[in-house]
Design a protein around this motif. Structure first.
Motif, short mmCIF file in Angstrom:
data_model
loop_
_atom_site.label_atom_id
_atom_site.label_comp_id
_atom_site.label_asym_id
_atom_site.label_seq_id
_atom_site.Cartn_x
_atom_site.Cartn_y
_atom_site.Cartn_z
N LEU A 514 1.67 -82.75 -46.42
CA LEU A 514 2.23 -81.70 -45.59
C LEU A 514 3.35 -80.95 -46.31
CD1 LEU A 514 2.32 -83.61 -42.18
CD2 LEU A 514 0.84 -81.68 -42.77
N LYS A 515 4.13 -81.65 -47.11
CA LYS A 515 5.22 -80.99 -47.83
C LYS A 515 4.70 -80.09 -48.94
CE LYS A 515 8.96 -83.46 -48.64
NZ LYS A 515 9.86 -84.58 -49.01
N LEU A 516 3.55 -80.45 -49.53
CA LEU A 516 2.97 -79.64 -50.61
C LEU A 516 2.04 -78.54 -50.11
CD1 LEU A 516 2.16 -82.53 -53.10
CD2 LEU A 516 3.76 -80.67 -53.53
N LEU A 517 1.74 -78.56 -48.83
CA LEU A 517 0.77 -77.63 -48.27
C LEU A 517 1.13 -76.15 -48.50
CD1 LEU A 517 -1.90 -77.56 -46.76
CD2 LEU A 517 -0.65 -77.81 -44.62
N PRO A 518 2.38 -75.71 -48.29
CA PRO A 518 2.70 -74.29 -48.52
C PRO A 518 2.44 -73.85 -49.96
CG PRO A 518 4.42 -75.34 -47.23
CD PRO A 518 3.53 -76.44 -47.73
N GLN A 519 2.83 -74.69 -50.92
CA GLN A 519 2.62 -74.34 -52.32
C GLN A 519 1.13 -74.31 -52.64
OE1 GLN A 519 4.92 -73.35 -54.66
NE2 GLN A 519 3.05 -72.84 -55.79
N PHE A 520 0.40 -75.25 -52.07
CA PHE A 520 -1.05 -75.28 -52.28
C PHE A 520 -1.69 -74.01 -51.74
CE2 PHE A 520 -5.17 -76.36 -50.26
CZ PHE A 520 -5.91 -76.53 -51.41
N ALA A 521 -1.28 -73.58 -50.56
CA ALA A 521 -1.83 -72.37 -49.96
C ALA A 521 -1.52 -71.15 -50.82
CB ALA A 521 -1.26 -72.18 -48.55
#
Length: 538
Positions: A514-521
């Motif tokens: 969940l913490k890495l999700l914005p960067q992944f997107a």
């Protein structure tokens, strides 16, 4: 200049009073949406105003204070609306503020004004058009939503604070535990759990105190809807909900939908005799618990009816025989419409492997604490059951923990699905996938490469092969690939450490995901045509 200026009708704070407000929040981290507020204040927006809205405990007032700290205080004024104020009072004070050289105006709790919804264009058409930067804030989100579709249509920059994703919550509060996020409810303060405190439910305490002392409880949603509808068009917009409102049944209907939010919204959800889904699930699972030490039939020995009645009293939910007005599909659809407007629910349909099958409705709740609050209420009710009280402390602890653990497990699935939808939903298709038997908790389909990733989501720190049985099931995987292309990744999201099984199934920590999700997107938006699968650097 201070907040005791003569000539002002409402509570106007300027000068030293503003400096104290700005100093109070100096050093605090900013919300992700804070940049939008500063962009508005420093831009040339003509007659547009800024609307900052959301439920309590989501940082609205703090954002106003932080913004004031970045502006020339001599040109700023903060107004805190009261229920006794009117738009005529605001008009008078704004004219005087403009005459005295104030150009940045922050009006907090503006939705408390009874005539706000029907006359809000005063702020944009008159004062913003003269060069004032006006920021409106309030907790009655539906009031703003109604206004934005009428009085403020195309005249406002919108900043909605209700949804606080896990990565932002973690950054702001330095909490990395998803269970803590569930307990806090997606707000910036933990929820209330003193269910025997009658003052908790008093209107003036719960909804009309200063923001810093208001208690965040689930009935705030009902009051939000009812207050806004009562003020809008002089109460002429209740539509099919009017009869429920007049019979004092609207709170009951909304609460029923909130309690059952992760199940299908059908008439029977509301009109059937209330039954707690959490209680039934926990009872069944404890009966078949493999560990003898943890296995118990305590839920089969308690007085279910008495427990249910106490739970209903806590949640202000009535049985069908106590309802004066019948609940219809129209009632349900309108309540759902308002819950969506409040940014409290999001549609994430469940897909099927059957070609051309209509997706099944699946509603995700953006305020997890609202759901968890009801689970805590259930445990509190159980603690008062005679049979339960007669059980050993060990059995009581097991039973209470199991109920809450079942709820956390389902909420973990929904949080992952919700946040993935919000981050990737514009470019990818994110959904649950249902088979004739069993389901995959989450599928991310990349239409550009015609490939997909499949996920199981577990509220556990232990890794056991049973957790990924659907991910390696030949028949299920074949049916998945038939509709959604090649499976490029199989992942179990759980609360333990990262590792990869010999068969290629990846175990990844759900909080890290969940913490890495914005960067992944963001990375995926820059390279939509990659074909080697979606990878998280967990």
């Amino acid at each position: 200049m201070d907040n005791h200026n003569t000539g002002y009708i409402t509570n106007v704070v300027t000068g030293e009073g503003l400096k104290a407000m700005a100093d109070e929040v100096r050093g605090l981290e900013n919300r992700d949406c804070y940049g939008g507020l500063i962009k508005y204040l420093k831009s040339q927006c003509g007659s547009r105003i800024c609307v900052l809205y959301g439920l309590r405990r989501t940082g609205k007032t703090t954002m106003l204070q932080q913004a004031i700290g970045e502006l020339p205080l001599s040109e700023c004024a903060y107004l805190k609306a009261k229920t006794t104020d009117t738009m005529a009072d605001m008009n008078s004070d704004l004219k005087l503020l403009y005459k005295n050289g104030f150009r940045y105006i922050f009006i907090d709790e503006v939705t408390l004004l009874e005539d706000f919804i029907d006359s809000a264009s005063l702020f944009s058409d008159i004062f913003a058009a003269q060069g004032m930067k006006i920021v409106l804030s309030g907790t009655d989100s539906l009031g703003f939503w109604l206004t934005l579709n009428q009085e403020l249509y195309d005249r406002a920059a919108l900043i909605h604070t209700t949804f606080i994703p896990f990565h932002e919550h973690s950054r702001l509060l330095k909490i990395n535990d998803l269970d803590e996020y569930i307990r806090y409810g997606g707000t910036l303060r933990a929820g209330e759990t003193d269910f025997d405190d009658k003052e908790l439910f008093a209107d003036e305490v719960s909804f009309r105190d200063d923001e810093s002392t208001r208690r965040y409880i689930d009935t705030a949603i009902c009051r939000n809807i009812q207050n806004s509808l009562a003020f809008y068009e002089n109460g002429g917009h209740f539509r099919h909900l009017y009869d429920l409102y007049k019979a004092n049944e609207l709170t009951n209907a909304i609460n029923r939908i909130v309690e059952d939010i992760n199940h299908r919204f059908v008439v029977n959800t509301i009109i059937e005799k209330f039954k707690s889904h959490d209680l039934g699930t926990a009872a069944a699972n404890l009966r078949k618990e493999r560990s003898e030490e943890l296995r118990t039939d305590i839920f089969d020995r308690i007085d279910i009816n008495a427990v249910t009645e106490r739970l209903m009293a806590i949640l202000d939910i009535h049985n069908r025989e106590n309802q004066k007005i019948g609940i219809t599909e129209a009632h349900i659809e309108e309540i759902k419409e308002y819950l969506k407007a409040l940014d409290l629910i999001v549609d994430c349909p469940v897909e099927s492997t059957v070609q051309n099958a209509e997706p099944t409705e699946h509603i995700l709740f953006t305020q997890p604490g609202m759901r968890f609050c009801q689970a805590q209420a259930l445990v509190h009710s159980l603690m008062k059951d005679a049979v339960f009280l007669a059980a050993s402390e060990h059995e009581k602890d097991i039973a209470a923990a199991r109920i809450l653990d079942e709820v956390r497990g389902r909420m973990t699935e929904d949080i992952v699905l919700l946040e993935t939808v919000k981050q990737l939903g514009k470019k990818f298709k994110v959904f649950k996938l249902q088979f004739a038997r069993g389901e995959m908790d989450m599928v991310i389909y990349n239409p550009d490469s015609n490939s997909c990733e499949i996920y199981e989501i577990k509220h556990s720190a232990e890794a056991v092969p049973e957790q990924y049985r659907h991910l390696v099931d030949y028949e299920k995987c074949a049916l998945t690939e038939q509709r959604f292309g090649k499976i490029t990744k199989r992942t179990v999201l759980y609360n333990g450490e990262n590792f990869t099984e010999e068969n290629g199934v990846e175990y990844r920590n759900v909080s890290e995901y969940l913490k890495l999700l914005p960067q992944f997107a963001q990375d995926m938006a820059q390279n939509l045509r990659q074909t080697d699968g979606m990878r998280f650097g967990c």
